[in-house]
Design an enzyme around this catalytic site. Structure first.
Site, PDB file in Angstrom:
ATOM      1  N   LYS A 221      -1.393  -1.765 -43.536  1.00  0.00           N
ATOM      2  CA  LYS A 221       0.036  -1.564 -43.337  1.00  0.00           C
ATOM      3  C   LYS A 221       0.329  -0.851 -42.018  1.00  0.00           C
ATOM      4  O   LYS A 221      -0.494  -0.110 -41.483  1.00  0.00           O
ATOM      5  CB  LYS A 221       0.622  -0.764 -44.509  1.00  0.00           C
ATOM      6  CG  LYS A 221       0.651  -1.521 -45.840  1.00  0.00           C
ATOM      7  CD  LYS A 221       1.663  -2.639 -45.824  1.00  0.00           C
ATOM      8  CE  LYS A 221       1.667  -3.464 -47.118  1.00  0.00           C
ATOM      9  NZ  LYS A 221       2.266  -2.771 -48.245  1.00  0.00           N
ATOM     10  N   ARG A 255      -4.591  -3.172 -54.005  1.00  0.00           N
ATOM     11  CA  ARG A 255      -4.451  -4.528 -53.461  1.00  0.00           C
ATOM     12  C   ARG A 255      -4.893  -4.492 -52.005  1.00  0.00           C
ATOM     13  O   ARG A 255      -4.290  -3.810 -51.183  1.00  0.00           O
ATOM     14  CB  ARG A 255      -2.988  -4.978 -53.585  1.00  0.00           C
ATOM     15  CG  ARG A 255      -2.706  -6.389 -53.101  1.00  0.00           C
ATOM     16  CD  ARG A 255      -1.227  -6.728 -53.304  1.00  0.00           C
ATOM     17  NE  ARG A 255      -0.925  -8.077 -52.867  1.00  0.00           N
ATOM     18  CZ  ARG A 255      -0.575  -8.409 -51.624  1.00  0.00           C
ATOM     19  NH1 ARG A 255      -0.491  -7.452 -50.696  1.00  0.00           N
ATOM     20  NH2 ARG A 255      -0.300  -9.665 -51.299  1.00  0.00           N
TER      21      ARG A 255
END
Length: 280
Positions: A221, A255
């Protein structure tokens, strides 16, 4: 604690790794690499060899500013991959918010619906509620992928996200969905600032009080790039670190893109737990 899904009752007595399969040409991390179904299925097989407990297949990029994908295009991307993946012996999740896609993949035997909109699109709740056993992951997202980072959230981020997820789960339970089918995801990067994302990580354990398993999605991210200065292709190490921190704070599922490395790191984490005993 178990997560009830279409074909599997998934034990959550250890941290699980959900491997990401982007069947898209434009995902922020590996867009285009697995856009062809044959390559996507090879990637599924490799992720399982690397130790993935769950496969998460997506046919639409949800990176900030990404354009929406039409129904027929998304179906064309994911259905061939799903048909192969459901025969691989592990639970299969689909990352989608479209009720028509949900219904189509559930008809093929998919186990989990992973929805960034937390089933807020018209008809999505009904699809999941009408299924006898599929699992669902409800994620918090502020605004939508096209605008979420243009105007991030303000105020008490932890309280707001917890309240939203509680209400989403309660709404689904009111339609007859059993609580053991529901997992919650605070939605790192979806309409939050860098500081807010790390606040969610710092306070993740507070979400456990609501009684549902937690999924954390930190892999590659932009917040990791913001604090490390690393471009997306070089964020494996901070991604693994964030996954471990999330597990330490109570996440049941992480995840990730880098399955092998995350599994290895979790092996070290488990060996250092007070109850762990090394196999000699």
């Amino acid at each position: 604690m178990n997560w009830q899904t279409s074909r599997f009752s998934i034990a959550l007595d250890r941290p699980l790794v959900m491997g990401i399969v982007n069947a898209t040409p434009d995902s922020f991390s590996d867009g285009g690499r697995y856009a062809h179904s044959a390559r996507a299925l090879q990637h599924c097989e490799q992720l399982i060899k690397d130790g993935a407990d769950i496969l998460d297949i997506g046919g639409e990029s949800t990176r900030p500013g990404s354009p929406a994908v039409g129904l027929e295009e998304e179906l064309a991307r994911v259905l061939p991959v799903v048909r192969g993946a459901v025969s691989m012996g592990v639970p299969v999740s689909i990352d989608t918010y479209k009720p028509e896609v949900m219904q189509a993949v559930l008809d093929l035997g998919v186990d989990i619906i992973n929805d960034i909109w937390a089933l807020r699109q018209p008809g999505a709740q009904a699809v999941v509620a009408s299924h006898p056993a599929c699992g669902v992951c409800l994620m918090h997202m502020h605004r939508d992928p096209q605008t979420m980072q243009a105007s991030p959230m303000d105020g008490d981020i932890v309280l707001q996200v917890r309240r939203f997820l509680q209400e989403s789960a309660e709404s689904l339970r009111a339609m007859g969905v059993q609580p053991d089918r529901i997992v919650l995801d605070p939605g790192v990067g979806f309409g939050k600032t860098v500081e807010q994302n790390f606040s969610l990580l710092a306070h993740l354990a507070e979400f456990l009080a609501d009684g549902y398993p937690l999924l954390a999605g930190w892999s590659r991210k932009s917040s990791l790039g913001a604090v490390t200065g690393l471009e997306v292709d070089h964020r494996m190490v901070p991604s693994v670190a964030a996954a471990l921190l999330a597990v330490e704070r109570g996440a049941h599922i992480v995840r990730v893109h880098d399955v092998r490395e995350t599994v290895a790191a979790l092996s070290v984490w488990k060996a250092a737990r007070p109850s762990a005993s090394l196999v000699r």
